[in-house]
Design an enzyme around this catalytic site. Structure first.
Site, PDB file in Angstrom:
ATOM      1  N   GLY A  74     -39.005  -9.873 -70.142  1.00 33.49           N
ATOM      2  CA  GLY A  74     -40.155 -10.043 -71.357  1.00 33.49           C
ATOM      3  C   GLY A  74     -41.123 -10.309 -70.469  1.00 33.49           C
ATOM      4  O   GLY A  74     -41.242 -11.378 -70.019  1.00 33.49           O
TER       5      GLY A  74
ATOM      6  N   GLN B  81     -50.131 -12.636 -70.669  1.00 28.83           N
ATOM      7  CA  GLN B  81     -49.813 -12.768 -69.565  1.00 28.83           C
ATOM      8  C   GLN B  81     -50.886 -11.151 -68.212  1.00 28.83           C
ATOM      9  O   GLN B  81     -50.271 -11.837 -67.124  1.00 28.83           O
ATOM     10  CB  GLN B  81     -47.959 -12.693 -69.030  1.00 28.83           C
ATOM     11  CG  GLN B  81     -47.588 -13.999 -69.950  1.00 28.83           C
ATOM     12  CD  GLN B  81     -46.169 -13.953 -69.707  1.00 28.83           C
ATOM     13  OE1 GLN B  81     -45.228 -12.722 -70.085  1.00 28.83           O
ATOM     14  NE2 GLN B  81     -45.070 -14.580 -68.967  1.00 28.83           N
TER      15      GLN B  81
ATOM     16  N   HIS C 110     -40.417 -17.491 -77.277  1.00 33.00           N
ATOM     17  CA  HIS C 110     -40.561 -17.707 -76.056  1.00 33.00           C
ATOM     18  C   HIS C 110     -42.145 -16.606 -75.928  1.00 33.00           C
ATOM     19  O   HIS C 110     -43.089 -17.214 -76.022  1.00 33.00           O
ATOM     20  CB  HIS C 110     -39.852 -17.549 -75.010  1.00 33.00           C
ATOM     21  CG  HIS C 110     -41.051 -17.427 -73.712  1.00 33.00           C
ATOM     22  ND1 HIS C 110     -40.385 -18.166 -72.221  1.00 33.00           N
ATOM     23  CD2 HIS C 110     -42.318 -16.765 -72.840  1.00 33.00           C
ATOM     24  CE1 HIS C 110     -41.210 -18.683 -71.473  1.00 33.00           C
ATOM     25  NE2 HIS C 110     -41.860 -17.634 -71.636  1.00 33.00           N
TER      26      HIS C 110
HETATM   27 ZN    ZN Z   1     -43.403 -16.526 -70.181  1.00 33.21          ZN
END
Ligand code: ZN
Length: 175
Positions: free
Chosen positions: A46, A51, A130
């Site tokens: 994922g 990110q 998460h």
């Molecule tokens: Zn992460």
């Protein structure tokens, strides 16, 4: 195009992402790049947009060859408890047993703008929680007890030192 994955310490990971307005071609390209980045990563399943440095509420995942994306997600229900050794592409090498709700109901939009609702438990339920944390600027360290965090930060520093040592060129002694 695969992006470089931002790692712990990068302020972008601490900043809440903005909701996506219009789901246009730009968003579709971003999602495509997120999958490229995910596949180029070390065993990731994922990835959230922050990110790769993009402050948008989007995350993608791939399990058993099925590519999925959710835009502007929210968890509307959660239940149970489950301990799982969690990892994060932005904290490479670190795995920590974390307790979180087991099952969640997530609501969001797909790439066509349709509302989607997915119920998930265990691994997928954990992934949703998460990745959604990433969209809120929350990392695994923020979910730990103070003792757990101290230990995990020390462990992560060790991992970083080891990988730095492994990539450092060996010094030749001239004698
Ligand atoms: Zn992460």
């Amino acid at each position: 195009m695969a992006y470089e994955i931002r790692t712990f310490g990068d302020p972008v990971l601490k900043t809440p992402a903005a909701a996506v307005g219009e789901i246009d071609g730009k968003v579709a390209r971003l999602v495509h790049d997120m999958f490229d980045t995910l596949y180029a990563s070390d065993n990731g399943i994922g990835l959230a947009a922050p990110q790769i440095g993009v402050q948008k509420q989007i995350f993608v995942w791939e399990i058993d060859g099925e590519e999925m994306v959710v835009i502007n997600p929210e968890i509307v229900e959660s239940s149970g408890e489950w301990v799982y050794e969690e990892g994060c592409l932005s904290i490479p090498g670190l795995h920590v047993e974390m307790l979180r709700p087991n099952a969640v109901l997530m609501r969001g939009r797909d790439l066509d703008g349709n509302e989607i609702e997915i119920e998930a438990d265990e691994l997928l339920g954990r992934l949703f929680q998460h990745e959604l944390d990433h969209l809120n600027g929350i990392l695994m360290f923020d979910r730990m007890t103070p003792d757990q965090r101290k230990e995990a930060l020390a462990e992560y520093r060790r991992i970083l030192d080891e990988s730095a040592a492994a990539t450092k060129p060996r010094r030749l002694k001239l004698k």
